[in-house]
Motif scaffolding. Structure first.
Motif, PDB file in Angstrom:
ATOM      1  N   GLN A   1       0.825  -1.202   0.000  1.00 30.49           N
ATOM      2  CA  GLN A   1       0.000   0.000   0.000  1.00 30.49           C
ATOM      3  C   GLN A   1       0.863   1.258   0.000  1.00 30.49           C
ATOM      4  N   LEU A   2       1.937   1.242   0.767  1.00 33.30           N
ATOM      5  CA  LEU A   2       2.821   2.412   0.829  1.00 33.30           C
ATOM      6  C   LEU A   2       3.559   2.616  -0.485  1.00 33.30           C
ATOM      7  N   VAL A   3       4.007   1.522  -1.100  1.00 35.15           N
ATOM      8  CA  VAL A   3       4.749   1.625  -2.358  1.00 35.15           C
ATOM      9  C   VAL A   3       3.847   2.127  -3.482  1.00 35.15           C
ATOM     10  N   GLU A   4       2.567   1.825  -3.424  1.00 34.84           N
ATOM     11  CA  GLU A   4       1.637   2.262  -4.461  1.00 34.84           C
ATOM     12  C   GLU A   4       1.052   3.653  -4.195  1.00 34.84           C
ATOM     13  N   ALA A   5       1.317   4.215  -3.034  1.00 34.80           N
ATOM     14  CA  ALA A   5       0.753   5.511  -2.670  1.00 34.80           C
ATOM     15  C   ALA A   5       1.337   6.638  -3.521  1.00 34.80           C
TER      16      ALA A   5
ATOM     17  N   GLU B   1      11.675   7.402  -3.397  1.00 35.56           N
ATOM     18  CA  GLU B   1      11.230   7.045  -2.048  1.00 35.56           C
ATOM     19  C   GLU B   1      10.546   5.681  -2.048  1.00 35.56           C
ATOM     20  N   LYS B   2       9.806   5.385  -3.094  1.00 37.00           N
ATOM     21  CA  LYS B   2       9.159   4.074  -3.212  1.00 37.00           C
ATOM     22  C   LYS B   2      10.206   2.973  -3.335  1.00 37.00           C
ATOM     23  N   ASP B   3      11.292   3.256  -4.041  1.00 32.54           N
ATOM     24  CA  ASP B   3      12.384   2.288  -4.153  1.00 32.54           C
ATOM     25  C   ASP B   3      12.997   2.008  -2.779  1.00 32.54           C
ATOM     26  N   ILE B   4      13.170   3.046  -1.988  1.00 36.96           N
ATOM     27  CA  ILE B   4      13.713   2.887  -0.637  1.00 36.96           C
ATOM     28  C   ILE B   4      12.776   2.028   0.199  1.00 36.96           C
ATOM     29  N   LEU B   5      11.485   2.326   0.153  1.00 39.97           N
ATOM     30  CA  LEU B   5      10.511   1.554   0.915  1.00 39.97           C
ATOM     31  C   LEU B   5      10.486   0.098   0.471  1.00 39.97           C
TER      32      LEU B   5
END
Length: 62
Positions: free
Chosen positions: A20-24, A31-35
């Protein structure tokens, strides 16, 4: 304090899965790559926790 303010203080922050966080839309691509690399798929996180993970990673010395 209004009732709305009291309710906001007593409710826990919503928690989200890694996916869910990566798709937000809230986070940038980097930042999505880091997550994606740092979050555990079997845990849930608040937005503040996710932001802390990102900030901590960006502040590390290389």
């Amino acid at each position: 304090m209004s009732t709305k303010e009291i309710k906001a203080q007593t409710q826990p922050a919503p928690r989200y899965t890694k996916n869910q966080l990566v798709e937000a839309k809230r986070f940038t691509t980097s930042e999505k790559d880091i997550l994606t690399g740092l979050l555990s798929p079997d845990k849930t996180y608040t937005l503040d926790e996710a932001a802390t993970v990102i900030t901590t990673f960006k502040e590390k010395e290389v």
